[in-house]
Design a protein around this motif. Structure first.
Motif, short mmCIF file in Angstrom:
data_model
loop_
_atom_site.label_atom_id
_atom_site.label_comp_id
_atom_site.label_asym_id
_atom_site.label_seq_id
_atom_site.Cartn_x
_atom_site.Cartn_y
_atom_site.Cartn_z
N ASP A 15 20.03 -41.46 -34.76
CA ASP A 15 19.79 -42.82 -35.00
C ASP A 15 20.78 -43.56 -35.62
OD1 ASP A 15 19.06 -41.51 -37.09
OD2 ASP A 15 17.14 -42.24 -37.34
N GLN A 16 21.82 -42.89 -36.13
CA GLN A 16 22.82 -43.66 -36.90
C GLN A 16 24.05 -44.23 -35.86
OE1 GLN A 16 24.26 -41.11 -39.92
NE2 GLN A 16 22.45 -39.69 -39.57
N LEU A 17 23.74 -44.25 -34.60
CA LEU A 17 24.88 -44.69 -34.00
C LEU A 17 25.25 -46.26 -34.01
CD1 LEU A 17 23.82 -43.45 -29.89
CD2 LEU A 17 25.96 -42.90 -31.39
N PRO A 18 26.54 -46.22 -34.40
CA PRO A 18 26.97 -47.58 -34.78
C PRO A 18 27.11 -48.53 -33.45
CG PRO A 18 28.94 -46.06 -34.69
CD PRO A 18 27.81 -45.37 -34.60
N GLU A 19 27.02 -49.73 -33.75
CA GLU A 19 27.35 -50.69 -32.75
C GLU A 19 28.62 -50.49 -31.96
OE1 GLU A 19 25.75 -53.77 -31.11
OE2 GLU A 19 23.83 -52.36 -31.66
N LEU A 20 28.87 -50.64 -30.56
CA LEU A 20 30.11 -50.60 -30.02
C LEU A 20 30.96 -51.86 -30.49
CD1 LEU A 20 29.88 -48.78 -26.65
CD2 LEU A 20 30.96 -47.83 -28.78
N PRO A 21 32.10 -52.03 -30.83
CA PRO A 21 32.68 -53.17 -31.06
C PRO A 21 32.87 -54.05 -29.63
CG PRO A 21 34.39 -51.45 -31.55
CD PRO A 21 32.90 -50.69 -31.28
N ALA A 22 33.08 -55.23 -29.89
CA ALA A 22 32.86 -55.98 -28.65
C ALA A 22 34.20 -55.75 -27.58
CB ALA A 22 33.20 -57.41 -28.87
N THR A 24 35.65 -52.77 -27.17
CA THR A 24 35.53 -51.53 -26.65
C THR A 24 36.55 -51.39 -25.25
OG1 THR A 24 33.53 -51.23 -27.67
CG2 THR A 24 34.33 -49.54 -26.15
#
Ligand code: SF4
Ligand code: SF4
Lengths: 183, 240
Positions: A15-22, A24
């Motif tokens: 559940d610690q998946l970081p947000e993908l940068p815009a 990507t």
């Protein structure tokens, strides 16, 4: 293989998946676009051959401060020359030349990191034989972790060697101690 | 033996961007023991960086570099210049892509498309029997294994399928058929009916003419046609 590694990484991150940068994917896209756009008279294959010869000669098993430093400088020059090549085929469909160009950048990056790490390890150990530092030294009892954010900007870190078997005092643990490798 | 050869490679090219095909001649001086994959590499290096070809392991274990050389499907990595000159009695070679799938560029064909037929037969044990032994090991008597162990060496290079004189459009092809036959002979497989339904279907074994072209070209020296013949005669399950 890559897919399985990716799946396992996602699994272990849970559940610690970081947000993908815009942006990507944008970096790869502009990298490949730059390969297709670049022009110059340098020859891709020639640079590759030269880097191969350089690594064999100066970053092989037997290494010296002088040789390694020369290799680092020579790799920077090769990297600059690589930017002055022109691709004959500009297609995005199964273009072997484009792959070769990308591969060359990756080879030069790995070569540079290898040389910088070898330069830092002023001792001899296993397949790393520094002729100017023939002794193995305890201060280097660690794994080198290298990070390169931009070409030739290398940060060196450390990771401890896993000695858990030796320290567990289990049967035959003494065989897992750190000793000098001799022939 | 000569030390060097003047090799003329006539390579079938295809440019997907302009949908254009042509034969291009490359003339090169090479050493005796150069693999054909290295010959392609030499062409890339010295004559034409745009020539596209495929390879992966380059020691005959992955089946990625298959091409037709003077009409014969073979692994480019396994053919040395010197042996090619002896085998074909010439220093001129016509090199073409395989014919089992659409060409992507030059010598590269769409392997995903080619593999569709292999995936269709399910190249794994569909429904394994419960293991009578403890542990992970399933014991198979050497005598039984002997009947099909050769076929397990297949690397799906599609040389046999390219050589096959039956149609590429409505026949599953020798390697896919053999992959199913092997699993029918495997004691661990229970899904025999599912396998037989496909094997004896319209696109199955009866499309084969028993010409043995497949066995003739197989780089792993598997008698592919033998396994297809076993399926035709229904001699799959009885122990030898
Ligand atoms: S049977 Fe032989 S020729 Fe056919 S795909 Fe397998 S290895 Fe290649
Ligand atoms: S024996 Fe059958 S499968 Fe093999 S090449 Fe001939 S027709 Fe094709």
């Amino acid at each position: 293989m890559g897919r399985f590694v990716g799946q396992r990484v996602i699994e272990s991150l849970a559940d610690q998946l970081p947000e993908l940068p815009a942006d990507t994917g944008q970096k790869s896209f502009s990298l490949f676009a730059s390969y297709l756009d670049q022009t110059g008279k340098e020859n891709l294959e020639k640079i590759r051959e030269e880097s191969r010869a350089l690594m064999t000669e100066k970053v092989g098993v037997f290494r010296t401060e002088v040789g390694l430093s020369e290799a680092v400088e020579a790799l920077k020059a090769l990297k600059e020359r690589a930017a002055n090549t022109t691709l004959a085929c500009k297609s995005l469909k199964m273009n072997p030349e484009l792959i070769l160009r990308w591969e060359l950048d990756n080879l030069l990056s790995i070569s540079l990191v290898t040389a910088v790490c070898a330069l830092n390890r002023r001792e001899s150990r296993g397949g790393h034989a520094r002729q100017d530092f023939p002794e193995r030294k305890d201060e280097f009892n660690y794994h080198t972790l290298a990070t390169m954010t931009a070409f030739a900007e290398v940060d060196l870190g450390k990771r401890a060697v896993d000695m858990s078997i030796f320290e567990s005092h289990c049967e035959h643990h003494e065989r897992f101690g750190m000793i000098e490798r001799k022939y | 033996m000569q030390e060097t050869y003047q090799i003329v490679s006539k390579i079938q090219r295809y440019d997907p961007d302009n949908d254009r095909s042509w034969i291009q001649n490359y003339q090169l001086e090479t050493g005796r023991i150069l693999q054909f994959t290295d010959l392609f590499r030499k062409i890339n290096k010295e004559l034409d960086p745009t020539l596209a070809w495929n390879s992966s392991c380059e020691h005959g274990q992955c089946g990625t570099c298959s091409v037709k050389i003077n009409g014969k499907p073979m692994l480019a990595c396994e053919l040395l210049v010197e042996n090619a000159v002896v085998h074909f009695e010439t220093t001129e070679f016509l090199i073409e892509p395989l014919t089992i799938a659409p060409v992507v560029r030059d010598l590269i064909v769409d392997f995903d498309k080619a593999y569709e037929r292999v995936h269709k037969i399910k190249p794994y044990i569909i429904e394994p029997v419960a293991n009578p032994n403890s542990g992970n090991e399933y014991k198979i008597a050497p005598g039984h294994l002997q009947r099909y162990v050769d076929a397990t060496r297949c690397i799906n290079c599609f040389c046999c399928a390219t050589a096959c004189i039956s149609s590429h459009h409505n026949f599953l092809g020798p390697n896919a058929i053999m992959a199913s036959v092997v699993r029918l002979m495997d004691l661990r497989e229970q899904a025999k009916d599912e396998r037989k339904t496909l094997l004896y279907s319209e696109e199955g074994v009866y499309r084969c003419h028993t010409s043995r072209a497949c066995s003739f070209v197989c780089p792993k020296e598997i008698d592919v046609a033998h396994f297809i013949a076993l399926a035709k005669s229904g001699a799959l399950e009885s122990d030898a």
